[in-house]
Design a protein around this motif. Structure first.
Motif, PDB file in Angstrom:
ATOM      1  N   ILE A  99      34.776  24.508  40.378  1.00  0.00           N
ATOM      2  CA  ILE A  99      35.771  24.601  39.307  1.00  0.00           C
ATOM      3  C   ILE A  99      35.585  25.946  38.623  1.00  0.00           C
ATOM      4  CG2 ILE A  99      36.590  23.637  37.131  1.00  0.00           C
ATOM      5  CD1 ILE A  99      35.702  20.895  38.219  1.00  0.00           C
ATOM      6  N   ASP A 100      36.608  26.758  38.697  1.00  0.00           N
ATOM      7  CA  ASP A 100      36.570  28.085  38.101  1.00  0.00           C
ATOM      8  C   ASP A 100      36.764  28.009  36.591  1.00  0.00           C
ATOM      9  OD1 ASP A 100      38.220  30.598  37.125  1.00  0.00           O
ATOM     10  OD2 ASP A 100      37.052  31.253  38.860  1.00  0.00           O
ATOM     11  N   ARG A 101      37.852  27.371  36.164  1.00  0.00           N
ATOM     12  CA  ARG A 101      38.161  27.240  34.740  1.00  0.00           C
ATOM     13  C   ARG A 101      38.935  25.969  34.486  1.00  0.00           C
ATOM     14  NH1 ARG A 101      40.487  32.502  31.800  1.00  0.00           N
ATOM     15  NH2 ARG A 101      40.337  31.111  30.036  1.00  0.00           N
ATOM     16  N   GLU A 102      38.828  25.499  33.242  1.00  0.00           N
ATOM     17  CA  GLU A 102      39.614  24.353  32.800  1.00  0.00           C
ATOM     18  C   GLU A 102      40.510  24.800  31.653  1.00  0.00           C
ATOM     19  OE1 GLU A 102      37.081  21.088  31.775  1.00  0.00           O
ATOM     20  OE2 GLU A 102      36.193  20.988  33.776  1.00  0.00           O
ATOM     21  N   PHE A 103      41.742  24.316  31.666  1.00  0.00           N
ATOM     22  CA  PHE A 103      42.713  24.614  30.615  1.00  0.00           C
ATOM     23  C   PHE A 103      43.268  23.310  30.078  1.00  0.00           C
ATOM     24  CE2 PHE A 103      42.797  28.394  33.252  1.00  0.00           C
ATOM     25  CZ  PHE A 103      42.955  29.442  32.355  1.00  0.00           C
ATOM     26  N   TYR A 114      46.680  33.058  34.805  1.00  0.00           N
ATOM     27  CA  TYR A 114      45.339  33.264  35.360  1.00  0.00           C
ATOM     28  C   TYR A 114      45.380  33.141  36.891  1.00  0.00           C
ATOM     29  CZ  TYR A 114      40.328  32.686  36.093  1.00  0.00           C
ATOM     30  OH  TYR A 114      39.037  32.828  36.534  1.00  0.00           O
ATOM     31  N   LEU A 115      46.064  32.117  37.392  1.00  0.00           N
ATOM     32  CA  LEU A 115      46.184  31.936  38.845  1.00  0.00           C
ATOM     33  C   LEU A 115      46.930  33.101  39.493  1.00  0.00           C
ATOM     34  CD1 LEU A 115      46.978  28.135  39.084  1.00  0.00           C
ATOM     35  CD2 LEU A 115      44.990  29.299  40.061  1.00  0.00           C
ATOM     36  N   GLU A 116      48.036  33.504  38.877  1.00  0.00           N
ATOM     37  CA  GLU A 116      48.847  34.583  39.434  1.00  0.00           C
ATOM     38  C   GLU A 116      48.099  35.908  39.463  1.00  0.00           C
ATOM     39  OE1 GLU A 116      52.427  34.495  37.137  1.00  0.00           O
ATOM     40  OE2 GLU A 116      53.209  32.767  38.219  1.00  0.00           O
ATOM     41  N   ALA A 117      47.143  36.086  38.541  1.00  0.00           N
ATOM     42  CA  ALA A 117      46.354  37.321  38.508  1.00  0.00           C
ATOM     43  C   ALA A 117      45.383  37.400  39.681  1.00  0.00           C
ATOM     44  CB  ALA A 117      45.594  37.425  37.182  1.00  0.00           C
ATOM     45  N   GLY A 118      45.142  36.274  40.369  1.00  0.00           N
ATOM     46  CA  GLY A 118      44.288  36.276  41.546  1.00  0.00           C
ATOM     47  C   GLY A 118      42.804  36.330  41.241  1.00  0.00           C
ATOM     48  N   ARG A 119      42.408  35.951  40.043  1.00  0.00           N
ATOM     49  CA  ARG A 119      40.986  36.026  39.673  1.00  0.00           C
ATOM     50  C   ARG A 119      40.241  34.728  39.921  1.00  0.00           C
ATOM     51  NH1 ARG A 119      42.971  38.750  34.419  1.00  0.00           N
ATOM     52  NH2 ARG A 119      43.245  36.562  33.904  1.00  0.00           N
ATOM     53  N   ALA A 120      40.937  33.633  40.139  1.00  0.00           N
ATOM     54  CA  ALA A 120      40.281  32.335  40.293  1.00  0.00           C
ATOM     55  C   ALA A 120      39.437  32.312  41.559  1.00  0.00           C
ATOM     56  CB  ALA A 120      41.320  31.222  40.325  1.00  0.00           C
ATOM     57  N   ARG A 121      38.228  31.801  41.440  1.00  0.00           N
ATOM     58  CA  ARG A 121      37.315  31.678  42.572  1.00  0.00           C
ATOM     59  C   ARG A 121      36.883  30.222  42.746  1.00  0.00           C
ATOM     60  NH1 ARG A 121      39.487  35.397  44.196  1.00  0.00           N
ATOM     61  NH2 ARG A 121      38.893  37.525  43.841  1.00  0.00           N
ATOM     62  N   GLY A 122      37.826  29.360  42.574  1.00  0.00           N
ATOM     63  CA  GLY A 122      37.603  27.926  42.671  1.00  0.00           C
ATOM     64  C   GLY A 122      38.840  27.240  42.147  1.00  0.00           C
TER      65      GLY A 122
END
Length: 113
Positions: A83-87, A98-106
């Motif tokens: 889990i990369d982040r929770e919102f 955040y997803l569209e920026a391509g930074r998520a690693r999970g």
């Protein structure tokens, strides 16, 4: 595809990336569709080749029994989701950005009360 995430000789299995060449062949896709599949997946194939790995794509469909089995594997610790982040649900636009920026690693999780 950094090698710290994948051993040489490993396999990248995707449920959401571009279809692989074998899928198009198994489905009996014509030449134009096979070319389109190749074009969609060329970056993934190049990255996996650079990491010394194979790339496989699976077409999935909802299946309650399978989801229960997967949940049991997660609960038992056999599968450890990243889990990369929770919102909070109210922050949906921020989560999408955040997803569209391509930074998520999970996985990016939306918490619903």
């Amino acid at each position: 595809m950094p090698s710290r995430w994948l051993k040489r000789g490993g396999v990248v299995i995707s449920l959401s990336g571009p279809p692989d060449r074998d899928f198009a062949r198994r489905e009996g896709a014509g030449f134009p569709v096979r070319i389109a599949v190749w074009l969609m997946g060329r970056k993934v194939y190049a990255a996996s080749a650079e990491a010394g790995a194979a790339y496989c794509w699976f077409f999935t469909e909802s299946n309650g029994d399978q989801l229960r089995d997967i949940a049991a594997l997660v609960d038992g610790g056999a599968i450890k989701p990243v889990i990369d982040r929770e919102f909070a649900f109210e922050k949906l636009p921020e989560a999408l950005a955040y997803l569209e920026a391509g930074r998520a690693r999970g996985k990016v999780v939306l918490k619903v009360r």
